[in-house]
Design a protein around this motif. Structure first.
Motif, PDB file in Angstrom:
ATOM      1  N   GLY A 154       0.784  -1.235   0.000  1.00  0.00           N
ATOM      2  CA  GLY A 154       0.000   0.000   0.000  1.00  0.00           C
ATOM      3  C   GLY A 154       0.813   1.280   0.000  1.00  0.00           C
ATOM      4  O   GLY A 154       0.238   2.371  -0.029  1.00  0.00           O
ATOM      5  N   ASN A 155       2.136   1.155   0.006  1.00  0.00           N
ATOM      6  CA  ASN A 155       2.959   2.362   0.086  1.00  0.00           C
ATOM      7  C   ASN A 155       4.154   2.263  -0.871  1.00  0.00           C
ATOM      8  O   ASN A 155       4.169   2.903  -1.922  1.00  0.00           O
ATOM      9  CB  ASN A 155       3.433   2.577   1.530  1.00  0.00           C
ATOM     10  N   THR A 212      -4.488   4.471  -4.417  1.00  0.00           N
ATOM     11  CA  THR A 212      -4.254   3.240  -3.662  1.00  0.00           C
ATOM     12  C   THR A 212      -3.496   3.520  -2.376  1.00  0.00           C
ATOM     13  O   THR A 212      -3.797   2.950  -1.321  1.00  0.00           O
ATOM     14  CB  THR A 212      -3.473   2.222  -4.518  1.00  0.00           C
ATOM     15  N   VAL A 213      -2.513   4.408  -2.452  1.00  0.00           N
ATOM     16  CA  VAL A 213      -1.768   4.809  -1.250  1.00  0.00           C
ATOM     17  C   VAL A 213      -2.714   5.415  -0.216  1.00  0.00           C
ATOM     18  O   VAL A 213      -2.638   5.091   0.977  1.00  0.00           O
ATOM     19  CB  VAL A 213      -0.650   5.812  -1.616  1.00  0.00           C
ATOM     20  N   VAL A 262       3.259   8.375   6.079  1.00  0.00           N
ATOM     21  CA  VAL A 262       3.598   9.463   5.157  1.00  0.00           C
ATOM     22  C   VAL A 262       5.110   9.586   5.018  1.00  0.00           C
ATOM     23  O   VAL A 262       5.633   9.761   3.906  1.00  0.00           O
ATOM     24  CB  VAL A 262       2.981  10.792   5.648  1.00  0.00           C
ATOM     25  N   ALA A 263       5.836   9.460   6.126  1.00  0.00           N
ATOM     26  CA  ALA A 263       7.295   9.569   6.073  1.00  0.00           C
ATOM     27  C   ALA A 263       7.914   8.462   5.234  1.00  0.00           C
ATOM     28  O   ALA A 263       8.946   8.664   4.575  1.00  0.00           O
ATOM     29  CB  ALA A 263       7.859   9.534   7.498  1.00  0.00           C
ATOM     30  N   GLY A 281       9.811   4.726  -0.362  1.00  0.00           N
ATOM     31  CA  GLY A 281       9.202   3.943  -1.420  1.00  0.00           C
ATOM     32  C   GLY A 281       9.544   4.462  -2.797  1.00  0.00           C
ATOM     33  O   GLY A 281       9.643   3.696  -3.756  1.00  0.00           O
ATOM     34  N   ALA A 282       9.740   5.784  -2.904  1.00  0.00           N
ATOM     35  CA  ALA A 282      10.052   6.389  -4.202  1.00  0.00           C
ATOM     36  C   ALA A 282      11.457   6.039  -4.677  1.00  0.00           C
ATOM     37  O   ALA A 282      11.691   5.836  -5.876  1.00  0.00           O
ATOM     38  CB  ALA A 282       9.889   7.902  -4.121  1.00  0.00           C
TER      39      ALA A 282
END
Length: 251
Positions: free
Chosen positions: A37-38, A142-143, A171-172, A177-178
């Motif tokens: 999910g992230n 989705t996130v 959020v952090a 993830g990026a």
């Protein structure tokens, strides 16, 4: 998690089994929210932004972190409000992108289907921007959705006051993830998602007779028009209470 605790746990001798599976599902859901999910979704966003638009991965990570933070930290109502606006736009872009690709590459439709089965199909430049934007919006929505799933699991485990702490951590984690490698992101996500599936499957199989009984009662009563008492709850106590409420309401 609640159907495991309240549903499976209500079966004779299954109280601790139901609550145990509910706790395990919540733990795995909590962890999976950072994977499927992230990390994987944000990784898809940053990958598409770099390959299609030339935007650096780290910059995408910062932008998504800020945008997602503004929504997620606002709670469920803000998540729902933003998502319901994104989805129609996302679907429109999917349709436009599909039409553009089909029209401009009409003569290649048959070879493309052949390439799909060989696993060699790749998105062409024509229409790529439409499709990329649609994928980005899908991943972003989705996130947002998974942030709610994870916060609900966190609340089940640690209480509602823990939800804001979870949202901040979620959020952090977006920036990580990026920039993380896509293979590692998917490996982590697949593992956590599989673990979350196990208690859920046990609960579904254990309660399938109850679901069948309720479904059969509905079909007999509503569709076939049989003169039988509607099954309002699998619990006899609740069934009696609801039946009495319906009868008193009718009078």
């Amino acid at each position: 998690m609640y159907y495991l605790e309240k549903g499976l746990g209500a079966k004779p001798g299954c109280r601790f089994i139901g609550s145990g599976l509910a706790a395990r599902f919540s733990i795995f859901c909590f962890l999976a929210s950072f994977g499927i999910g992230n990390m994987t979704r944000v990784n898809s966003i940053s990958g598409n932004m770099e390959s299609v638009f030339g935007v650096p991965i780290w910059l995408t990570g910062i932008v998504v972190l800020v945008l997602a933070g503004l929504v997620i930290l606002g709670g469920l109502k803000r998540i729902a409000s933003v998502t319901e606006k994104i989805v129609p736009f996302m679907v429109t872009l999917y349709i436009i992108g599909t039409v553009v690709i089909l029209v401009t590459n009409f003569s290649q439709i048959i070879p493309v289907f052949s390439a799909i089965f060989r696993g060699a199909f790749a998105m062409k430049a024509t229409g790529a921007a439409f499709v990329a934007i649609a994928i980005i919006l899908f991943a972003f929505s989705t996130v947002l959705g998974w942030s709610h799933y994870g916060s609900t699991a966190c609340a089940y485990l640690f209480g509602e006051k823990s939800m804001i702490v979870y949202r901040v951590i979620f959020v952090a984690a977006i920036f990580g993830g990026a920039v993380i490698g896509d293979n590692l992101a998917w490996d982590i996500a697949d593992t956590l998602n599989s673990l979350m599936m196990l208690p859920n499957l046990i609960g579904v199989l254990a309660l399938s007779p109850v679901v069948y009984r309720c479904t059969q009662n509905y079909v007999d009563h509503k569709i076939k028009g049989k003169d039988i008492e509607p099954l309002l709850s699998n619990s006899q106590i609740i069934q009696d209470e609801q039946t009495n409420a319906v009868l008193h309401g009718a009078h």
